[in-house]
Enzyme design. Structure first.
Site, PDB file in Angstrom:
ATOM      1  N   TYR A 146       0.784  -1.032  -0.057  1.00  0.00           N
ATOM      2  CA  TYR A 146      -0.371  -0.337  -0.356  1.00  0.00           C
ATOM      3  C   TYR A 146       0.648   1.314  -0.043  1.00  0.00           C
ATOM      4  O   TYR A 146       1.024   2.145  -1.168  1.00  0.00           O
ATOM      5  CB  TYR A 146      -0.643  -0.018   0.763  1.00  0.00           C
ATOM      6  CG  TYR A 146      -2.276   1.484   1.520  1.00  0.00           C
ATOM      7  CD1 TYR A 146      -3.013   0.808   0.547  1.00  0.00           C
ATOM      8  CD2 TYR A 146      -1.367   2.374   2.379  1.00  0.00           C
ATOM      9  CE1 TYR A 146      -4.218   2.024   0.236  1.00  0.00           C
ATOM     10  CE2 TYR A 146      -3.315   3.412   1.963  1.00  0.00           C
ATOM     11  CZ  TYR A 146      -3.831   3.061   1.539  1.00  0.00           C
ATOM     12  OH  TYR A 146      -4.871   4.046   1.271  1.00  0.00           O
ATOM     13  N   GLY A 149       3.120   1.370  -2.782  1.00  0.00           N
ATOM     14  CA  GLY A 149       2.225   1.876  -4.119  1.00  0.00           C
ATOM     15  C   GLY A 149       1.858   3.118  -4.074  1.00  0.00           C
ATOM     16  O   GLY A 149       1.387   3.679  -5.337  1.00  0.00           O
ATOM     17  N   PHE A 192     -13.966  -0.014  16.978  1.00  0.00           N
ATOM     18  CA  PHE A 192     -14.805  -0.209  18.304  1.00  0.00           C
ATOM     19  C   PHE A 192     -16.165   0.420  18.456  1.00  0.00           C
ATOM     20  O   PHE A 192     -16.622  -0.082  18.757  1.00  0.00           O
ATOM     21  CB  PHE A 192     -13.636   1.777  18.857  1.00  0.00           C
ATOM     22  CG  PHE A 192     -13.046   1.010  18.513  1.00  0.00           C
ATOM     23  CD1 PHE A 192     -11.478  -0.513  18.604  1.00  0.00           C
ATOM     24  CD2 PHE A 192     -11.746   2.097  18.990  1.00  0.00           C
ATOM     25  CE1 PHE A 192     -10.323  -0.531  19.697  1.00  0.00           C
ATOM     26  CE2 PHE A 192     -10.233   2.195  19.688  1.00  0.00           C
ATOM     27  CZ  PHE A 192     -10.197   0.392  19.819  1.00  0.00           C
ATOM     28  N   PRO A 274       2.385   2.297  12.586  1.00  0.00           N
ATOM     29  CA  PRO A 274       3.073   3.441  12.839  1.00  0.00           C
ATOM     30  C   PRO A 274       2.757   3.841  14.275  1.00  0.00           C
ATOM     31  O   PRO A 274       1.719   3.735  14.434  1.00  0.00           O
ATOM     32  CB  PRO A 274       2.368   4.491  11.927  1.00  0.00           C
ATOM     33  CG  PRO A 274       2.114   3.542  11.113  1.00  0.00           C
ATOM     34  CD  PRO A 274       1.399   3.029  11.375  1.00  0.00           C
ATOM     35  N   ARG A 277       0.518  10.010  14.220  1.00  0.00           N
ATOM     36  CA  ARG A 277       0.106  10.543  12.655  1.00  0.00           C
ATOM     37  C   ARG A 277      -0.479  11.848  13.190  1.00  0.00           C
ATOM     38  O   ARG A 277      -1.469  11.795  14.156  1.00  0.00           O
ATOM     39  CB  ARG A 277      -0.501   9.266  11.776  1.00  0.00           C
ATOM     40  CG  ARG A 277      -1.179   9.964  10.768  1.00  0.00           C
ATOM     41  CD  ARG A 277      -1.667   9.054   9.558  1.00  0.00           C
ATOM     42  NE  ARG A 277      -1.208   7.688   9.571  1.00  0.00           N
ATOM     43  CZ  ARG A 277      -1.716   6.286   9.608  1.00  0.00           C
ATOM     44  NH1 ARG A 277      -2.446   6.287   9.494  1.00  0.00           N
ATOM     45  NH2 ARG A 277      -0.569   5.060   8.691  1.00  0.00           N
TER      46      ARG A 277
HETATM   47  N1  UDP Z   1      -6.302  -0.629  15.854  1.00  0.00           N
HETATM   48  C1  UDP Z   1      -6.747  -1.270  17.582  1.00  0.00           C
HETATM   49  N2  UDP Z   1      -7.970  -1.867  17.022  1.00  0.00           N
HETATM   50  C2  UDP Z   1      -8.201  -2.701  16.352  1.00  0.00           C
HETATM   51  C3  UDP Z   1      -7.999  -1.690  14.711  1.00  0.00           C
HETATM   52  C4  UDP Z   1      -7.005  -0.898  14.711  1.00  0.00           C
HETATM   53  O1  UDP Z   1      -6.372  -0.868  18.497  1.00  0.00           O
HETATM   54  O2  UDP Z   1      -9.173  -3.012  16.601  1.00  0.00           O
HETATM   55  C5  UDP Z   1      -5.143   0.541  16.044  1.00  0.00           C
HETATM   56  C6  UDP Z   1      -3.748   0.100  14.988  1.00  0.00           C
HETATM   57  O3  UDP Z   1      -3.566  -1.186  15.622  1.00  0.00           O
HETATM   58  C7  UDP Z   1      -3.469   1.624  14.910  1.00  0.00           C
HETATM   59  C8  UDP Z   1      -4.623   2.528  14.348  1.00  0.00           C
HETATM   60  O4  UDP Z   1      -5.581   1.232  15.451  1.00  0.00           O
HETATM   61  O5  UDP Z   1      -2.654   1.475  15.263  1.00  0.00           O
HETATM   62  C9  UDP Z   1      -6.201   2.680  13.275  1.00  0.00           C
HETATM   63  O6  UDP Z   1      -5.725   1.251  12.679  1.00  0.00           O
HETATM   64  P1  UDP Z   1      -6.419   1.144  10.998  1.00  0.00           P
HETATM   65  O7  UDP Z   1      -6.474   0.151  10.742  1.00  0.00           O
HETATM   66  O8  UDP Z   1      -7.952   2.025  11.689  1.00  0.00           O
HETATM   67  O9  UDP Z   1      -5.659   2.627  10.412  1.00  0.00           O
HETATM   68  P2  UDP Z   1      -4.334   2.873   9.857  1.00  0.00           P
HETATM   69  O10 UDP Z   1      -3.927   4.579  10.401  1.00  0.00           O
HETATM   70  O11 UDP Z   1      -3.567   2.010  11.127  1.00  0.00           O
HETATM   71  O12 UDP Z   1      -4.541   2.617   8.726  1.00  0.00           O
END
Ligand code: UDP
Length: 311
Positions: A146, A149, A192, A274, A277
């Site tokens: 991703y 890409g 969530f 990450p 952010r």
């Molecule tokens: N995350 C979490 N629980 C979940 C899904 C994601 O704690 O059920 C965390 C994930 O590890 C990341 C953040 O939430 O640190 C955002 O994840 P998401 O997949 O929404 O998007 P990303 O910003 O990583 O592309």
């Protein structure tokens, strides 16, 4: 104007189609339905100015009729579990999809918009992230399909501009949420909300101290259109909400709004996740007055309402 939206059946694509139709444009929606769904069109599918074409952007475009004035390229699975399910296809979607879109834009003399991403910054060691930051991406990890890409897509876009004078606009999108998110795509906000609505524990990956900055979809679309219609700014331009939360804080907000106990269960942190952010949005603000209006609590209320009804 006549507008092509690729990735139109997804969360952002369908919201963008609806906004463009409200503005009076003719919209051709293109999607391979890999992660999007035609149900996302249900509020406007019968609009005479709307049509849908099922197509995968890795293949050259079919004949789509009269010339387009604008092309929005949003085609690509965007949630980590979904884009990692077929990583080779993910890379090709970004690279070939953008090339096909650029060639069409050149042939039609249309303006081309790319949905790029904050993932081009990887796990950033500059915080918040300005557009000038070149990023910290692992080129061989599971997120690379991703991240790299999308980076290759940006490189193609600016080469196309230099070689062919194609009119381009590149937005780097930060985490966005709102109605029409897919409740099953594994994103933190949808996970969530669904977990809280079902009375389950919220799955926090790692310690939950990692941060993201969440933008409500309506605000994001203001940024998309602001950039697309800007007379000269090609970008890249960060589009997102600069208010930052830890995942534990997000879990708390969601629980407060839905009710019930703040029950969280910690699970393993995904590889290369990450740690922080947050967009520096001063460029978007200066160029076209971008100013996200929805605080997290308001956007979450609307999103929860959508998930309740949909469920
Ligand atoms: N995350 C979490 N629980 C979940 C899904 C994601 O704690 O059920 C965390 C994930 O590890 C990341 C953040 O939430 O640190 C955002 O994840 P998401 O997949 O929404 O998007 P990303 O910003 O990583 O592309």
């Amino acid at each position: 104007m006549r507008v092509l939206v690729t990735g139109a059946a997804g969360f952002l694509g369908s919201n963008l189609c609806e906004r463009l139709l409200k503005q009076g444009h003719t919209v051709v929606a293109l999607d391979n339905l890999q992660t999007g769904a035609k149900e996302n069109f249900s509020d406007f599918a019968t609009d005479a100015s709307f049509s849908f074409v099922e197509h995968d952007v890795t293949k050259p475009f079919p004949d789509l009729g009269a010339k387009f004035d604008r092309i929005y390229n949003l085609a690509c699975a965007a949630s980590p579990p979904r884009y990692q399910a077929d990583p080779v296809h993910t890379t090709l979607t970004s690279v070939l999809g953008v090339l096909h879109g650029l060639d069409l834009a050149r042939a039609h003399n249309a303006r081309f918009f790319q949905a790029s991403t904050s993932e081009v910054y990887g796990d950033p060691d500059v915080h918040p992230q300005p557009e000038s930051y070149r990023g910290n991406v692992n080129p061989i990890g599971p997120r690379a399909c991703y991240d790299e890409g999308k980076r290759a897509a940006e490189s193609l876009i600016f080469d196309h501009q230099r070689m062919h004078k194609t009119e381009v606009r590149v937005a780097r999108i930060f985490n966005t949420y709102g109605p029409r998110m897919d409740p099953k795509d594994g994103r933190v906000v949808s996970n969530f909300i669904m977990q809280a609505l079902e009375g389950k524990a919220l799955t926090v990956y790692g310690t939950g101290q990692q941060t993201r900055s969440f933008c409500y979809v309506d605000d994001l679309l203001d940024g998309f259109i602001g950039l697309m219609e800007h007379p000269t700014e090609s970008g890249p331009v960060n589009i997102g909400n600069p208010v930052e939360f830890t995942m534990l804080e997000l879990a708390e907000e969601v629980t407060k709004l839905i009710g019930g106990k703040a029950n969280v269960v910690h699970e393993a942190l995904p590889v290369d996740d990450p740690r922080q952010r947050r967009p520096d949005i001063s460029k978007a603000k200066a160029a076209f007055g971008f100013d996200p209006k929805y605080p997290l609590v308001d956007g979450l209320r609307r999103t929860i309402e959508y998930f309740r009804t949909r469920r």
